[in-house]
Design a protein around this motif. Structure first.
Motif, PDB file in Angstrom:
ATOM      1  N   PHE A 189       0.814  -1.223   0.000  1.00 20.23           N
ATOM      2  CA  PHE A 189       0.000   0.000   0.000  1.00 20.23           C
ATOM      3  C   PHE A 189       0.846   1.271   0.000  1.00 20.23           C
ATOM      4  N   GLN A 190       2.174   1.148   0.067  1.00 21.28           N
ATOM      5  CA  GLN A 190       3.017   2.337   0.186  1.00 21.28           C
ATOM      6  C   GLN A 190       2.795   3.295  -0.986  1.00 21.28           C
ATOM      7  N   GLU A 191       2.705   2.755  -2.176  1.00 20.18           N
ATOM      8  CA  GLU A 191       2.540   3.614  -3.354  1.00 20.18           C
ATOM      9  C   GLU A 191       1.128   4.183  -3.469  1.00 20.18           C
ATOM     10  N   THR A 213     -11.919   2.493  -2.820  1.00 19.32           N
ATOM     11  CA  THR A 213     -10.596   2.114  -3.303  1.00 19.32           C
ATOM     12  C   THR A 213      -9.641   1.980  -2.117  1.00 19.32           C
ATOM     13  N   ASN A 214      -8.425   1.564  -2.406  1.00 21.28           N
ATOM     14  CA  ASN A 214      -7.389   1.488  -1.382  1.00 21.28           C
ATOM     15  C   ASN A 214      -6.391   2.630  -1.509  1.00 21.28           C
ATOM     16  N   LYS A 234      -9.817  -2.107   1.537  1.00 25.36           N
ATOM     17  CA  LYS A 234     -10.918  -2.653   0.742  1.00 25.36           C
ATOM     18  C   LYS A 234     -10.529  -4.058   0.306  1.00 25.36           C
ATOM     19  N   TYR A 235     -11.211  -5.058   0.853  1.00 25.04           N
ATOM     20  CA  TYR A 235     -10.817  -6.456   0.638  1.00 25.04           C
ATOM     21  C   TYR A 235     -11.369  -6.984  -0.684  1.00 25.04           C
ATOM     22  N   SER A 236     -10.573  -7.809  -1.330  1.00 25.08           N
ATOM     23  CA  SER A 236     -11.020  -8.566  -2.507  1.00 25.08           C
ATOM     24  C   SER A 236     -10.174  -9.824  -2.591  1.00 25.08           C
ATOM     25  N   ASP A 237     -10.655 -10.822  -3.295  1.00 24.45           N
ATOM     26  CA  ASP A 237      -9.879 -12.058  -3.470  1.00 24.45           C
ATOM     27  C   ASP A 237      -8.572 -11.785  -4.199  1.00 24.45           C
ATOM     28  N   SER A 238      -8.621 -10.898  -5.177  1.00 25.28           N
ATOM     29  CA  SER A 238      -7.394 -10.601  -5.939  1.00 25.28           C
ATOM     30  C   SER A 238      -6.383  -9.879  -5.061  1.00 25.28           C
ATOM     31  N   LEU A 239      -6.851  -8.973  -4.196  1.00 29.13           N
ATOM     32  CA  LEU A 239      -5.934  -8.300  -3.286  1.00 29.13           C
ATOM     33  C   LEU A 239      -5.341  -9.296  -2.292  1.00 29.13           C
ATOM     34  N   PHE A 240      -6.173 -10.182  -1.771  1.00 27.37           N
ATOM     35  CA  PHE A 240      -5.674 -11.209  -0.862  1.00 27.37           C
ATOM     36  C   PHE A 240      -4.542 -12.003  -1.518  1.00 27.37           C
ATOM     37  N   LEU A 241      -4.756 -12.390  -2.780  1.00 27.59           N
ATOM     38  CA  LEU A 241      -3.742 -13.182  -3.479  1.00 27.59           C
ATOM     39  C   LEU A 241      -2.452 -12.388  -3.651  1.00 27.59           C
TER      40      LEU A 241
END
Length: 441
Positions: A189-191, A213-214, A234-241
């Motif tokens: 998340f730094q960027e 958004t994040n 903001k959680y999503s399966d793609s973010l989790f991966l």
């Protein structure tokens, strides 16, 4: 001689039976006067119920039959569900091996990569596996927020999004190692940290996340050294991966795969230790994920409404008053219970946990730890109240166990709603009454 001893025993029991109503009447007069003189309780709705655990009798009540919003006292219901459904350890990962592949599913465990609570068992298992890793996402049967939650609190630390496979507690942790510098974990998340447009570098520092958004926005770069804050992402399966691959430093693919019958469970943490971690700081996210894990264990799917419905049928229908719960944490303003029913719940927990020390350890101890550490003073060098607090806007509650100076074991529930004064004034009155009970009964 036996007959004489039997007569003396019967006489002693008769005295106890006669004494209990007399004591109840004395308590009624005494406590009613205490409540009448509690000025800060006169301008809002409240209910109080007191129960003698040794005799199994209610001994005092004011508005104990009235339905009130329990706030985080709701977590006591989650404790019952967890003790009823989960084993001594919580499920951390469900998996199956097929040839050179390891296929896995989430269980609702909130501790994976948590900054304080992760046992590293799941992480080490995935990290050390020499097989190809495949993650199968599972969609819960409910939205990530429960009915009655405040949507405007979406980026507050106490309201992360719920998911079947949480990671990092579903929050980003921001720190300022030095003035004017902000870092974040996960580093992904730094960027996405931006300075708000048209902001002034002299403005007070504040951090927020955009709703959908994040992207995290700073009001200025004027962040002070030592700053620490958690913001839900903001959680999503793609973010989790993405986050999982980033920390494992190995490839993980996401697939759709029907769950077979020969899966295995990897357990991650002690159930009771995690319940304590939920109860002492009043962790909303952990409470909701406990219900997710209960649903996973009982049904093989994530449907917490069904858990609450089944607990209602198995337990709450036997309570004196109706229970209406929309979540497991107490964030919902739609939750309604009576003080009398909370006392019945606490008595039920006492019957299920034979070791009183184990039960008390699940609750904050007055003068010792948790959310009532500073509220109570030790009496004769010992804690005497073990209770769950509950705080929302215009709601402050305490429910739990009291040990009196005379050794009497009492159970109480004290619910306050719809006040416009500061919660600390309500707490002061409550503490005075509970302390009076400790010292006089």
């Amino acid at each position: 001689m036996f007959i004489a001893m039997k007569k003396r025993t019967l006489s002693f029991l008769t005295l106890i039976i006669l004494f209990i109503p007399t004591l109840k009447a004395q308590i009624d007069v005494d406590l009613r006067a205490k409540f009448e003189h509690a000025e800060d309780l006169k301008h809002h709705f409240y209910g109080f119920s007191l129960y003698d655990a040794d005799s199994g009798r209610f001994i005092f009540g004011i508005n104990e039959e009235k339905h009130l919003m329990p706030a985080s006292n709701t977590k006591i219901f989650t404790v019952l569900a967890a003790l009823h459904i989960l084993s001594d350890s919580i499920p951390g990962l469900q998996y199956v091996e097929r040839g050179d592949s390891l296929i896995f599913w989430g269980t609702g465990d909130p501790t994976f990569l948590h900054n304080r609570l992760d046992s590293h068992k799941v992480y080490d298992f995935l990290k050390r596996s020499g097989k190809h890793l495949y993650y199968v996402p599972t969609q819960p049967k409910e939205p990530f927020y429960r009915n009655g939650w405040a949507m405007e609190d979406y980026d507050e630390y106490y309201q992360p999004e719920l998911s079947s496979f949480p990671i990092y507690g579903n929050v980003a942790t921001f720190r300022a190692p030095q003035s004017g510098s902000l870092s974040v974990v996960p580093a992904l998340f730094q960027e996405l940290i931006h300075v708000r447009e048209q902001s002034s570098n002299r403005a007070n520092f504040a951090l927020s996340r955009k709703f959908d958004t994040n992207v995290f926005e700073m009001s200025s770069i004027n962040v002070k050294r030592g700053y620490v804050n958690e913001k839900p992402f903001k959680y999503s399966d793609s973010l989790f991966l993405q986050l999982l691959v980033d920390t494992l430093k190995k490839e993980v693919k996401m697939i759709d795969y029907e769950k077979p019958s020969d899966t295995h469970i990897l357990y991650s943490n002690s159930r009771n230790e995690m319940l304590r971690e939920m109860m002492l700081p009043s962790d909303n996210f952990m409470a909701e994920q406990f219900q997710m894990m209960c649903s996973f264990v009982k049904y093989g799917e994530f449907d917490t409404r069904r858990i609450r419905s089944d607990m209602q049928q198995e337990y709450y229908t036997h309570f004196t008053d109706k229970i209406d719960l929309q979540d497991g944490s107490g964030l919902s303003i739609y939750n309604l219970v009576t003080p009398r029913s909370v006392v019945e719940l606490l008595a039920l927990l006492q019957s299920k946990v034979a070791d009183e020390a184990v039960l008390h350890r699940l609750f904050p101890a007055g003068g010792v730890d948790g959310t009532i550490k500073s509220a109570y003073q030790l009496d004769q060098g010992q804690p005497f109240v073990w209770a769950k607090t509950g705080t929302l806007n215009s709601a402050y509650c305490q429910s739990g166990y009291i040990l009196t100076r005379n050794g009497r074991r009492l159970i109480f529930s004290f619910l306050n709603n719809n006040f416009v004064t500061a919660p600390r004034t309500i707490r002061k009155e409550m503490v005075a009454i509970i302390t009076h009970i400790r010292q006089n009964y």
